[in-house]
Design an enzyme around this catalytic site. Structure first.
Site, short mmCIF file in Angstrom:
data_model
loop_
_atom_site.label_atom_id
_atom_site.label_comp_id
_atom_site.label_asym_id
_atom_site.label_seq_id
_atom_site.Cartn_x
_atom_site.Cartn_y
_atom_site.Cartn_z
N HIS A 173 16.73 -13.29 32.36
CA HIS A 173 16.55 -13.14 30.91
C HIS A 173 17.14 -11.83 30.39
O HIS A 173 16.98 -10.79 31.01
CB HIS A 173 15.04 -13.17 30.61
N HIS A 215 20.12 -7.30 22.22
CA HIS A 215 18.88 -7.93 21.75
C HIS A 215 18.23 -7.07 20.67
O HIS A 215 17.99 -7.52 19.56
CB HIS A 215 17.91 -8.16 22.91
#
Length: 273
Positions: free
Chosen positions: A5, A41
């Site tokens: 991830h 992110h």
């Protein structure tokens, strides 16, 4: 598929694959003209992770290409799937097609090496908003107009907004998609989420009339939640700790039933027992 991830820096590719990931997920942010700009992110992100690692998107693609090109010194044979988590919420709905076209051109040039012995991993375009289904049609149009429609064989799709499964099916219909569908379900590791929708997605996958080929669950960091997801019948688990998932897959209850996917496993084919 053990899906590492938030792999947004080139150095993290080695790190996650060495921990047992055969797949990675990478965040893609866009500028105001719908160009893919950074692998980034930002805050907030999963508990226990640094949210701010980044590369320029095209540079990341070059690093990823090296990691997935046989014969390259950075090559990882077991890295076979990459999910691009496309942060399109910064765009207007009418920019989705442009974003798809620009994304396709970036990948063609920097990852697929213009169709000349580029990276070999399968690619999933993960889109957070059903209204952005034209990203898919734009992507396909660009590859076709650039003379490489065959590369669509390596591309799959995911709508990641935890929407109603019927609504997702409808978005694919509008995009003209009839295969290569991964269905995600999940929530940040800071919060708990049940498996009800995962079970619905698995039931769709396993029915003769379903649109889903594979189901993955995110973000799973603990052994018990890994077991629960495997018991629900998922095909992939996205995690911050690939070694935890690999350990559980080695337990006797799972060893006989699951194995880690290799390049020969077609990620667009529904697995039949």
């Amino acid at each position: 598929w053990i899906m590492g991830h938030m792999v947004n820096a080139i150095a993290q590719i080695d790190e996650f694959v060495n921990l047992g990931a055969n797949s990675i997920e990478t965040d893609v942010s866009f500028d105001s003209s719908a160009n893919p700009e950074y692998t980034y992110h930002g805050v907030p992100c999963d508990c226990g992770r640094t949210c701010t690692k980044w590369e320029h998107f095209n540079e990341f693609l070059k690093g990823l290409r090296k990691a997935t090109t046989p014969g390259d010194s950075k090559y990882h044979e077991k890295l076979v799937l990459v999910v691009f988590d496309l942060k399109t919420d910064s765009l207007y709905d009418n920019q989705a097609s442009d974003a798809g076209k620009k994304l396709a051109k970036s990948l063609l040039q920097n990852y697929w090496n213009n169709g000349n012995n580029g990276g070999r991993a399968y690619i999933v375009l993960s889109i957070p908003n059903l209204a952005h289904y034209k990203l898919i049609t734009g992507f396909k149009e660009a590859l076709t107009s650039e003379g490489h429609p065959e590369l669509m064989d390596k591309v799959g799709y995911d709508f990641s907004g935890n929407d109603d499964i019927g609504d997702v099916a409808n978005a694919y219909k509008k995009a003209g998609v009839t295969g290569h569908v991964w269905q995600s379900d999940g929530i940040t590791n800071c919060l708990l989420r049940g498996l009800d929708r995962v079970r619905k997605a698995v039931a769709n996958r396993d029915s003769s009339s379903g649109y889903i080929n594979k189901v993955y669950y995110w973000t799973v960091d603990k052994r018990q939640s890994t077991r629960d997801a495997l018991d629900a019948g998922v095909d992939g688990i996205m995690t911050n700790y690939p070694d935890v998932i690999a350990d559980v897959l080695n337990e006797s209850a799972y060893k006989a039933k699951f194995r880690i996917a290799s390049y020969d496993d077609n990620p667009w084919e529904t697995f039949k027992n």
